[in-house]
Design a protein around this motif. Structure first.
Motif, short mmCIF file in Angstrom:
data_model
loop_
_atom_site.label_atom_id
_atom_site.label_comp_id
_atom_site.label_asym_id
_atom_site.label_seq_id
_atom_site.Cartn_x
_atom_site.Cartn_y
_atom_site.Cartn_z
N LYS A 87 0.84 -1.20 0.00
CA LYS A 87 0.00 0.00 0.00
C LYS A 87 0.88 1.25 0.00
O LYS A 87 0.36 2.36 -0.12
N TYR A 88 2.18 1.06 0.18
CA TYR A 88 3.11 2.16 0.36
C TYR A 88 4.20 2.14 -0.72
O TYR A 88 5.37 1.88 -0.43
N PRO A 89 3.85 2.42 -1.98
CA PRO A 89 4.83 2.31 -3.07
C PRO A 89 6.01 3.27 -2.94
O PRO A 89 7.14 2.90 -3.29
N ASN A 90 5.77 4.48 -2.45
CA ASN A 90 6.87 5.43 -2.33
C ASN A 90 7.86 5.02 -1.26
O ASN A 90 9.08 5.08 -1.46
N VAL A 91 7.35 4.59 -0.11
CA VAL A 91 8.22 4.14 0.98
C VAL A 91 9.00 2.90 0.55
O VAL A 91 10.21 2.81 0.77
N ALA A 92 8.31 1.96 -0.07
CA ALA A 92 8.97 0.71 -0.48
C ALA A 92 10.03 0.97 -1.54
O ALA A 92 11.15 0.44 -1.45
N SER A 93 9.70 1.79 -2.53
CA SER A 93 10.66 2.09 -3.60
C SER A 93 11.91 2.76 -3.04
O SER A 93 13.04 2.39 -3.39
#
Length: 212
Positions: free
Chosen positions: A117-123
């Motif tokens: 749900k957190y693409p920016n944090v994960a990336s």
């Protein structure tokens, strides 16, 4: 009386804790507050207005000035990076953002695709680790992704770890700890600094006193 202070609160699993903290800090919440379906509620005194929002929307309301202040999870703040002041760690709803996967895929060490749900944090996290992965954004049932072969890993909030266990997943890394934060719109702070400072002080007194 002038314009009320508008507060955006997250509905959902953190709502009861948040309401309890506000009551301990001396704020009289309306009797209907805990089970209402209303999305906006004013106090009888008329000095406070509450917006009851989805957790992911709280930072948006505060950033755009619809709400003067709000209570938002650190996970949402990290993901959206809103233009708000992060004033106080309320130490509520403690959990962490973690990476998890099936034991057999964890064992081979290969990470090609990650659901979250957190693409920016994960990336950002995987780039910092020097790993190139494909991020797939999902809005719910993140644990399903490895089970159906969509991804090798997931990045999600972990509290007790029970959901991971029930789906046969194991946690491999912790990205960061998560708690609820008191956030403030910068323009609102210039216009309503006294009342906002008072609220921050009252909340801090409870948090530091360890009574929540």
């Amino acid at each position: 009386m002038g314009n009320p202070l508008t507060i955006a609160l997250p509905k959902g699993r953190t709502f009861a804790e948040t309401c309890d903290l506000l009551r301990q800090a001396g704020y009289k919440l309306p009797d209907e507050f805990d089970d209402t379906r209303k999305l906006m509620i004013d106090t009888l005194e008329g000095n406070l207005r509450f917006i009851l929002a989805k957790p992911l929307d709280v930072t948006t309301y505060v950033e755009h000035g619809v709400a003067d202040v709000g209570i938002a999870g650190k996970d949402v703040i990290l993901e959206k990076e809103p233009d708000v002041y992060e004033v106080l760690d309320l130490k509520l709803s403690k959990c962490h953002l973690a990476i998890a996967g099936l034991p057999q895929t964890v064992a081979n060490g290969v990470v090609q695709r990650v659901a979250t749900k957190y693409p920016n944090v994960a990336s950002k996290y995987f780039k910092e680790q020097g790993e190139q992965v494909e991020i797939i954004k999902l809005n719910g049932s993140i644990e399903l992704a490895p089970l159906i072969g969509l991804t090798d890993r997931i990045v999600d909030i972990v509290s007790t770890g029970q959901t991971l266990k029930e789906n046969g997943l194991i946690e491999t890394e912790t990205i960061c700890d998560i708690t609820s934060r008191f956030i403030v719109n910068p323009v609102s702070y210039r216009l309503k600094d006294a009342v906002i400072d008072e609220m921050a002080s009252q909340l801090s007194r409870i948090v530091e006193g360890g009574t929540t």
